[in-house]
Design a protein around this motif. Structure first.
Motif, PDB file in Angstrom:
ATOM      1  N   ASN A 121      -6.924   0.028   1.526  1.00  0.00           N
ATOM      2  CA  ASN A 121      -6.870   1.281   2.267  1.00  0.00           C
ATOM      3  C   ASN A 121      -7.600   1.158   3.598  1.00  0.00           C
ATOM      4  OD1 ASN A 121      -8.867   3.994   2.542  1.00  0.00           O
ATOM      5  ND2 ASN A 121      -6.674   4.401   2.530  1.00  0.00           N
ATOM      6  N   TYR A 129       0.831  -1.209   0.000  1.00  0.00           N
ATOM      7  CA  TYR A 129       0.000   0.000   0.000  1.00  0.00           C
ATOM      8  C   TYR A 129       0.865   1.258   0.000  1.00  0.00           C
ATOM      9  CZ  TYR A 129      -3.254   3.585   1.611  1.00  0.00           C
ATOM     10  OH  TYR A 129      -3.994   4.743   1.733  1.00  0.00           O
ATOM     11  N   THR A 153      -9.348   6.790  -1.408  1.00  0.00           N
ATOM     12  CA  THR A 153      -8.708   5.849  -2.326  1.00  0.00           C
ATOM     13  C   THR A 153      -9.672   5.410  -3.421  1.00  0.00           C
ATOM     14  OG1 THR A 153      -7.271   5.042  -0.571  1.00  0.00           O
ATOM     15  CG2 THR A 153      -7.552   3.612  -2.477  1.00  0.00           C
ATOM     16  N   GLU A 167      -7.581  -1.719  -4.092  1.00  0.00           N
ATOM     17  CA  GLU A 167      -6.935  -0.666  -3.306  1.00  0.00           C
ATOM     18  C   GLU A 167      -7.878  -0.025  -2.292  1.00  0.00           C
ATOM     19  OE1 GLU A 167      -4.691  -1.260  -7.040  1.00  0.00           O
ATOM     20  OE2 GLU A 167      -6.795  -0.752  -6.656  1.00  0.00           O
TER      21      GLU A 167
END
Length: 224
Positions: free
Chosen positions: A128, A80, A113, A124
């Protein structure tokens, strides 16, 4: 440009895995489904046995990629931060003005995100949320100093250093650039956590965003 972005690979410390999960379809499936499971049930309830059942594979096959779930969490967090770093570098590299560059960097670090189609096996948005809710569990351990020596947090530290450098470019005399940079990264996670769980403890909201708050905080500090 789209083809160029599709060739980007986030490089992770090879001490975090036994076998690189990016090297096989099973490894990518382990990453994809572990993100979904941790997002759904939380890190405490997540086990390799449950993951194995979900992906239709033996638990032992997961251990061929990761020694334990702690290192898997460190891997996901590192990915990340590496993904944010690549966005940061890409978005700010051609901005000559130091203040505009820092402003763009704050937006990258604090904005909501969105899915990145360059990485099809990673959600993602879910990742997040995992970082917001679970990241502190990766370093609030007795082993943190040794793991730091092993380089487990190098991407996160590099990202803080990039932000610190941008802060110094705006105001070289500012005495706390690294403190402000780390406050920005950790604070953004915390503000989103408060918005989701303790909204009476924050003034941030969908309209009054964490991005607006941190721009105000950082530039007021640098304007003193």
């Amino acid at each position: 440009m789209e083809k160029l972005l599709q060739t980007v690979r986030i490089t992770i410390n090879d001490k975090l895995y036994v076998k690189d999960p990016e090297s096989s379809d099973l490894g990518k499936r382990i990453i994809r489904e572990s993100i979904k499971m941790i997002y759904e049930i939380g890190f405490e309830s997540f086990t390799f046995k449950k993951l194995g059942t979900r992906i239709g594979s033996n638990e032992s096959s997961i251990y061929r990629y990761f020694e334990n779930k702690h290192k898997l969490l460190l891997y996901l967090a590192s990915w990340y931060w590496g993904w944010l770093e690549y966005q940061l570098v890409f978005a700010t590299n051609s901005i000559p003005d130091a203040r505009l560059k820092l402003q763009s960097a704050i937006e990258i670090m604090t904005q909501p995100t969105e899915i990145d189609t360059a990485f099809t096996h990673i959600d993602e948005v879910m990742l997040n949320k995992i970082v917001i809710n679970e990241y502190s569990k990766s370093y609030l351990t007795k082993e943190v100093d040794q793991e730091n020596k092993e380089g487990y947090f190098v991407i996160y530290k590099r990202l803080v250093n990039r932000m610190s450098t941008m802060i110094k470019e705006v105001k070289p005399s500012y005495p706390y650039p690294s403190s402000l940079a780390s406050c920005l990264l950790e604070g953004a996670l915390h503000q989103y956590f408060l918005m989701d769980h303790f909204n009476s403890l924050t003034d941030c909201s969908i309209k009054n965003t964490p991005t607006a708050y941190f721009k105000h905080l950082v530039f007021n500090a640098l304007n003193d």
